[in-house]
Scaffold this motif. Structure first.
Motif: not given
Length: 196
Positions: A52-60, A63-73, A183-192
Motif C-alpha cells: 500500500f505504502h508503495h502504490s500510494e506513492g508515500h515518501d520512500s 519505512p512503511w511501518h513508520e509512515c503516518k500517512e499509512c497509519q491514518d489511512g 459489472q465483471k468487465a468494470d471490476w478491474k478499475s472499480h476494485k481500486l
C-alpha cells in the motif's frame, strides 16, 4: 533469485515493486471475484502495508511501518491485518491496539482475512457480504426493479455501456450496471475505489 520470500517455492519468480523481494510471478493465477489468496505477488501488493505504502506513492525514505500517512489511512483492525498477516516479508513487531470492527448487519466481528464489504451503513462480515452478493445476483431483473424503486424511481446509466442500469455494486452502492457481465468487465478499475 532462488526462492519466493513468502512461500519458499522455486520457479518463475519476480521482484516486488515495493521492497524488491523475490516473489512468485503468479498474479495471473487470481480469478476475479473469487476472493482467493492464491497469488504471493498479488497478496503482498494488495494486502500489506508495504504494498500500500508503495502504490500510494508515500515518501520512500520513510519505512512503511513508520509512515503516518499509512497509519491514518486505515481503521485499526485493517491496519493491524496489513502489518501482521503472512503476506509480509517483515511483520510489524508492535502493532497498535484497536477496537474490532463489527458487522453493521448481524453484529458479529469482521475478519480482515476473509471477504468483507464496506457499505454506507458500515462494514459487512463475510457471511453478510456473500448473502448480499448472492441476493443481488439471484434476484435478477425482479430484484433490481425492487432495488430501483427503493431509490425513488430515479434512472441510472450503466457505467460500462450507458444502458439503463437496474442494479448497483452491492458493496459500495455507488456504481450502477445493467448486467453482471458489465459489472465483471468494470471490476478491474472499480476494485481500486470499491471497498469490497
Amino acid at each position: 533469485m532462488s526462492n519466493c520470500g513468502l512461500c519458499g517455492k522455486k520457479g518463475k519468480l519476480t521482484r516486488t515493486h515495493c521492497c524488491n523481494q523475490p516473489i512468485c510471478d503468479d498474479s495471473a493465477n487470481y480469478v476475479m471475484f473469487s476472493y482467493a489468496h492464491n497469488s504471493c505477488h498479488r497478496n503482498h501488493e494488495r494486502y500489506t502495508l508495504c504494498g500500500f505504502h508503495h502504490s500510494e506513492g508515500h515518501d520512500s525514505k520513510t519505512p512503511w511501518h513508520e509512515c503516518k500517512e499509512c497509519q491514518d489511512g486505515f481503521d485499526g483492525d485493517t491496519y493491524n491485518y496489513y502489518v501482521t498477516n503472512d503476506y509480509n516479508f517483515y511483520k510489524h513487531p508492535n502493532p497498535p491496539s484497536f477496537e474490532p470492527t463489527m458487522c453493521c448487519e448481524c453484529g458479529g466481528g469482521v475478519r480482515m482475512d476473509e471477504a468483507h464489504c464496506r457499505t454506507p451503513e458500515g462494514m459487512l462480515c463475510q457471511a453478510c457480504t456473500m448473502s448480499s452478493f448472492n441476493w443481488m445476483t439471484s434476484q435478477g431483473k425482479e430484484g433490481a426493479k425492487k432495488s430501483s424503486k427503493d431509490t425513488n424511481n430515479s434512472s441510472h446509466s450503466c457505467k460500462v455501456c450507458n444502458k439503463l442500469a437496474e442494479s448497483r455494486c452491492s458493496c459500495c452502492k455507488n456504481v450502477w450496471y445493467c448486467s453482471a457481465s458489465c459489472q465483471k468487465a468494470d471490476w478491474k478499475s472499480h476494485k481500486l475505489v470499491c471497498t469490497a
